[in-house]
Design an enzyme around this catalytic site. Sequence first.
Site, PDB file in Angstrom:
ATOM      1  N   ALA A  61      60.991 -59.430  11.780  1.00 56.51           N
ATOM      2  CA  ALA A  61      61.819 -59.289  10.413  1.00 56.51           C
ATOM      3  C   ALA A  61      60.872 -59.442   9.319  1.00 56.51           C
ATOM      4  CB  ALA A  61      63.021 -60.169  10.364  1.00 56.51           C
ATOM      5  N   GLY A 100      61.834 -60.318  15.535  1.00 56.06           N
ATOM      6  CA  GLY A 100      62.712 -58.919  15.590  1.00 56.06           C
ATOM      7  C   GLY A 100      61.941 -57.787  16.306  1.00 56.06           C
ATOM      8  N   GLU A 103      62.760 -58.242  19.861  1.00 54.04           N
ATOM      9  CA  GLU A 103      64.071 -58.039  19.977  1.00 54.04           C
ATOM     10  C   GLU A 103      64.437 -56.638  19.902  1.00 54.04           C
ATOM     11  OE1 GLU A 103      66.806 -61.487  18.224  1.00 54.04           O
ATOM     12  OE2 GLU A 103      65.073 -60.965  16.849  1.00 54.04           O
ATOM     13  N   GLU A 123      60.695 -67.363  16.007  1.00 55.04           N
ATOM     14  CA  GLU A 123      61.627 -67.689  14.703  1.00 55.04           C
ATOM     15  C   GLU A 123      61.772 -69.123  14.744  1.00 55.04           C
ATOM     16  OE1 GLU A 123      62.830 -63.588  16.268  1.00 55.04           O
ATOM     17  OE2 GLU A 123      62.031 -65.270  17.018  1.00 55.04           O
TER      18      GLU A 123
END
Length: 718
Positions: A61, A100, A103, A123
């Site tokens: 992210a 992310g 992910e 994270e």
Amino acid sequence: MATYSRLPGSVALITLQNPPVNALSAAVRQGIVDTVQRALKDPKVTSVVICGQNGRFCGGADIREFAGPMLGPPLVPMIHAIEAVDKPVVAAIEGVALGGGLELALGCHYRIAHSKALLGLPEVTLGLLPAAGGTQRLPRLIGLTAALDLITTGRHISAAEALKLGILDQVTDSNAVDLAVDFVRSVAGQPLDSRRLSTLACPCPPDVDSLLDKVMAQVRQRSRGALAPVACVQALRAAATLPYTQGMEKERDLMATLFNSGQARALQYAFFSQRVVGKWSLPSGANWNNSTGRTISKAAVIGLGTMGRGIVVALALTGMSVVAVETQEKQLAEASQAVPAMLQREAGRRSLATPPGVITFSSNLQDVSEVELVIEAVFENMALKLQVFRHLASVCGPGTLLCSNTSGLDMDQLAAVTKSPALVVGMHFFAPAHVMKLLEVVCGPRSSPEAVATAMQLGKRMGKVSVAVGNCPGFVGNRMLKPYLEQANFLLEEGATPQQVDEALEEFGFPMGVFRMSDLSGLDVGWRIRKEAGLTGPGVEPSRTRQGRRYSPLPDQVCEAGRLGQKTGRGWYQYDGPGGRVARSDPWVHIFLEAYRAQHGLVARSIAPEEILERCLYALINEGFNILQEAMAAGPEHIDAIYVFGYGWPRHRGGPMFHAGQVGLGRVLERLEHHHHNHPDVPHLEPSTLLRRLVAGGSPPVQKWREFINKDRVHSQL
Ligand SMILES: C[C@H](O)[C@H](C)C(=O)SCCNC(=O)CCNC(=O)[C@H](O)C(C)(C)COP(=O)([O-])OP(=O)([O-])OC[C@H]1O[C@@H](n2cnc3c(N)ncnc32)[C@H](O)[C@@H]1OP(=O)([O-])[O-]
């Protein structure tokens, strides 16, 4: 953004584009949604490959977006839509797949990576948890135990380890995108149900509850008050015990508690601080962008005590050759035994790209005449260091960089005895020098931008977080440590015990309180410096003032009693003999403190942990403001990186200056004024002018302090 191209053989190629790490910004997320839709609707497309521009899949992210409102399509439904696609989707991973980014790859049906790729869900290091399905999909793919390790540590893993764990389907030494395109053609039309991780059960060991309880206990102990690791275990417990949809709700709720927490902001600030300090600048205007350093291939270290040996190893680990010089035969013999073993151990611990450099041991300073850079690491005594620098100036070539590992002596005084003061900088390592990440690069008033750039570059090659600082007594780290240590001693005089002070600091998040830390590093280190400064020693009155300022002779008297810390088995605590590591309360210390107070007419009072924290931390922070005011550090990020990477400041509290901002500058000012009022003979408690100015200026956020300071500086010169 994300681009779309159709390749021969009915393959759609989606490329993430957001340099430098293709982070999943709002524009990239929108691009993915649009291009996946396009691939879905295009009848000529039978399969899809997702990759990243410039040989990097995705760094996760976009952390820069966390400070503002979240715009653009959310990640969870975006990834769910990819997983649900009825055409095979392959993630072609090069460079990195983190957070992310991984992910996203877990939402794909297959994952292919280059052998040099790095993968992980870091994270937790940002005070968060993998909130795009990572806590639910990863355990379903690799099992609960392995997922607990990766998610609670946030560690990066190699492609080889990821293949072994089952995260990757294939690894290649050649182009991963090309392989992914060939691979996806080969699986087009095959059933995908078993490739949709959200539909799979989570493989768990039979005693899942005791595993989760055990890991939770370990995580709580390791994290010293950090919230995110605990939330990660809670989310993984949901993966092990709940259906996917409910698990995702748990992941979402836990993320909501973390996202706006002070700790998450502190850890993200620490992430960017580590990068800000790499972009160094000097008051002269020279900086990382307009100065070029030299690439060093041959260096030397003078003095092979504990620090010197670690510095030799740190240099050799870069692959350069090192001349290790020690004039004392016994020390040289010991070092030539110890250093190769240290190097092998450290090389084994790190997967080195290049083999370590060759180390040559010598007792003759003449043998450094051919090197490009010398680091002096002899005993912390100015007269001795001047002697060494004079000798080096006569032995080394005119272009040789001369550096000192001094922890606080005047670099300009050392430079003055050389032919090229411009080529003299401080390189202050932290023990153990081959392990600790921090390096203070001390820029004397005559240090050239080339010398600073070379030292900063060398620091990066050694894997250090290098911070450029000005030349003042104690530089930045030790200069701020002095008022912190002083306050700790004053608190003992007034009634506290070493345990009480240490417990308050460890509760705050420090790995070790000030007295346990002093016992570890040796009480004689500070004692020698105080003696050299004439603050104690034969003929010095053991009173409680020095030059009109309050002074505590407590640590001197502890040393005079032969208690030098762990190395003597006794210090502020007792240990199981010399070298013992486990600190136990020592009745001698309590009797000694009572006698000391009686001797000086002091009445002990009960001191609350809050006061301990305020006096120790605010005195340290206050000195930080003085350092910023004097431009001895370019910004709060520099001070905070120094304390997080060199002094054990808890990373989830961002650093001393960030912490002051979180507490509120007005509050810090008010408490300093309160304590200075009670202790007018302690100048370190007198609030810094800069702190007063920042408060008067409306207490801007820490990210705005540099701007404020520069404006303020220009203004005060007007
Ligand atoms: C939902 C989801 O679950 C959650 C919530 C998340 O996904 S949270 C996010 C999780 N992702 C991470 O934790 C990875 C963080 N990045 C790194 O670990 C490293 O960057 C790197 C990828 C291993 C590359 O290292 P590098 O040494 O080659 O270069 P660099 O100097 O570090 O980075 C180069 C430049 O890129 C910037 N940058 C790197 N990663 C970024 C990111 N994720 N977001 C925004 N900027 C980033 C960085 O600030 C620097 O900028 P500038 O200083 O040049 O202006």
